[in-house]
Design a protein around this motif. Structure first.
Motif, mmCIF file in Angstrom:
data_model
loop_
_atom_site.group_PDB
_atom_site.id
_atom_site.type_symbol
_atom_site.label_atom_id
_atom_site.label_comp_id
_atom_site.label_asym_id
_atom_site.label_seq_id
_atom_site.Cartn_x
_atom_site.Cartn_y
_atom_site.Cartn_z
ATOM 1 N N VAL A 176 37.820 45.757 106.903
ATOM 2 C CA VAL A 176 38.325 44.719 106.772
ATOM 3 C C VAL A 176 37.708 43.435 106.499
ATOM 4 N N GLU A 177 38.530 42.742 105.597
ATOM 5 C CA GLU A 177 37.692 42.000 104.844
ATOM 6 C C GLU A 177 38.508 40.468 105.767
ATOM 7 N N THR A 178 38.176 39.535 106.239
ATOM 8 C CA THR A 178 38.585 38.641 106.837
ATOM 9 C C THR A 178 38.864 37.623 105.894
ATOM 10 N N GLY A 179 37.795 37.022 105.033
ATOM 11 C CA GLY A 179 38.537 36.124 104.203
ATOM 12 C C GLY A 179 38.056 34.455 104.079
ATOM 13 N N ASP A 222 33.716 38.904 103.244
ATOM 14 C CA ASP A 222 34.223 39.623 102.000
ATOM 15 C C ASP A 222 33.754 40.763 101.005
ATOM 16 N N ALA A 236 47.732 42.041 107.588
ATOM 17 C CA ALA A 236 46.506 42.461 107.057
ATOM 18 C C ALA A 236 47.488 43.351 106.229
ATOM 19 N N ASP A 237 47.060 43.020 104.793
ATOM 20 C CA ASP A 237 47.593 44.207 103.969
ATOM 21 C C ASP A 237 46.297 45.018 103.236
ATOM 22 N N ARG A 238 46.631 45.964 103.020
ATOM 23 C CA ARG A 238 45.529 46.977 102.780
ATOM 24 C C ARG A 238 45.855 46.958 101.037
ATOM 25 N N ILE A 239 44.863 47.212 100.662
ATOM 26 C CA ILE A 239 44.206 46.281 98.723
ATOM 27 C C ILE A 239 42.983 47.917 98.454
ATOM 28 N N VAL A 280 40.524 49.711 102.621
ATOM 29 C CA VAL A 280 39.862 48.452 103.383
ATOM 30 C C VAL A 280 41.289 47.535 103.165
ATOM 31 N N TYR A 281 41.364 46.148 103.507
ATOM 32 C CA TYR A 281 42.348 45.673 104.293
ATOM 33 C C TYR A 281 41.865 44.720 104.533
ATOM 34 N N ARG A 282 42.658 43.487 103.778
ATOM 35 C CA ARG A 282 42.641 41.920 104.075
ATOM 36 C C ARG A 282 43.800 41.501 105.415
#
Length: 275
Positions: A135-138, A117, A268-271, A205-207
């Motif tokens: 990249v945020e892997t969550g 995160d 992923a989404d770009r956040i 940043v991507y999630r």
């Protein structure tokens, strides 16, 4: 039990910063970068620990011996597998440290970072690394080292390439500058990538949203580039004679034909951005 793991400690005192290379034995760039950095006998301004993690897998040139080390954390000292025990040993070595873990991939030639995160550590360090993407892997971080506090992974380039080794070395240098271990900003005319503090660029940043499954087939293909938007209806991969099209827009992350056995990669989404 003595688990083979090469550890270097530089500077006086207890290290609060650590670098780990070759969690996967078929990703030698991290080990080579650690050895190159240590061989240079750098002057450090605070203590640091540098680790070549899975030496047995590295010597055998395989990803792992019994199980994927980067899916085995936090590990168990009494585990039945080599990597299960090694994970517990490695977690103990980096406990309390701000940690960089070096990897390589079959999907993308440029360095990019992954964190569980986005938090204070990644916000303060990642803009100083030679990366354009974070990249945020969550929920997808389970069993990975980044599931633990204060850890940043960097994919340094294409697996087995000379560029990945070179990139890994300069990622170490910029990470250690950002954490105050070596003087900042780091600049060197031999560096192939921009180092030191970013002034004009930002990190996008991507999630991760979901895995992209890969069904059994004799051949696989991908038709899109990582971190470039795939529009709804675009074809993005194929398994044998079956072609896959996007049912909604997404950004591919770690997408490759043969990087994983059971997935092409991740959607992923770009956040947002860090600057």
């Amino acid at each position: 039990m003595n688990l083979v793991m090469r550890i270097y400690e530089l500077g006086d005192g207890t290290p609060e910063v650590a670098v780990i290379g070759s969690i996967h034995g078929d990703e030698p760039c991290g080990a080579h970068a650690v050895e190159r950095f240590v061989a240079g006998e750098p002057e450090v301004e605070r203590p640091v620990k540098l680790i070549v993690a899975n030496e047995e897998a590295l010597d055998a040139d395989v990803r792992y011996l019994d199980e994927d080390l980067n899916r085995a954390f936090p590990g168990d000292a009494n585990a039945d597998t080599h990597e299960g025990r090694l994970a517990a040993d490695l977690v103990r070595e980096v406990r309390g440290c701000t940690t960089l873990a070096l990897h390589s991939t079959q999907s993308y030639a440029k360095p990019f970072a992954l964190v569980g995160d986005v938090g204070a550590v990644s916000r303060s360090i990642c803009p100083h690394l030679p990366i354009d993407e974070l990249v945020e892997t969550g929920d997808f971080a389970g069993g990975r080292l980044i599931d633990h506090a204060h850890t940043i992974e960097v994919e340094c380039g294409l697996q087995g390439s000379a560029d990945a080794e070179e990139n890994a070395y300069w990622v170490i240098r910029s990470f250690l500058a950002a954490t105050g271990v070596v003087s900042a900003p780091v600049e060197d005319e031999e560096s192939p990538i921009t180092l030191g503090t970013r002034e004009d660029d930002v990190v996008t940043v991507y999630r991760m949203l979901e895995r992209i499954p890969k069904e059994p087939a004799e051949t696989y293909e991908v038709f899109v580039n990582n971190f470039e938007l795939v529009e709804e209806g675009d074809r993005f991969a194929a398994a044998g004679d079956r072609t896959f099209t996007a049912d909604r827009p997404f950004y591919p992350v770690l997408l490759s034909a043969y990087g994983y056995d059971d997935v092409f990669g991740y959607a992923a989404d770009r956040i947002g951005t860090l600057d």
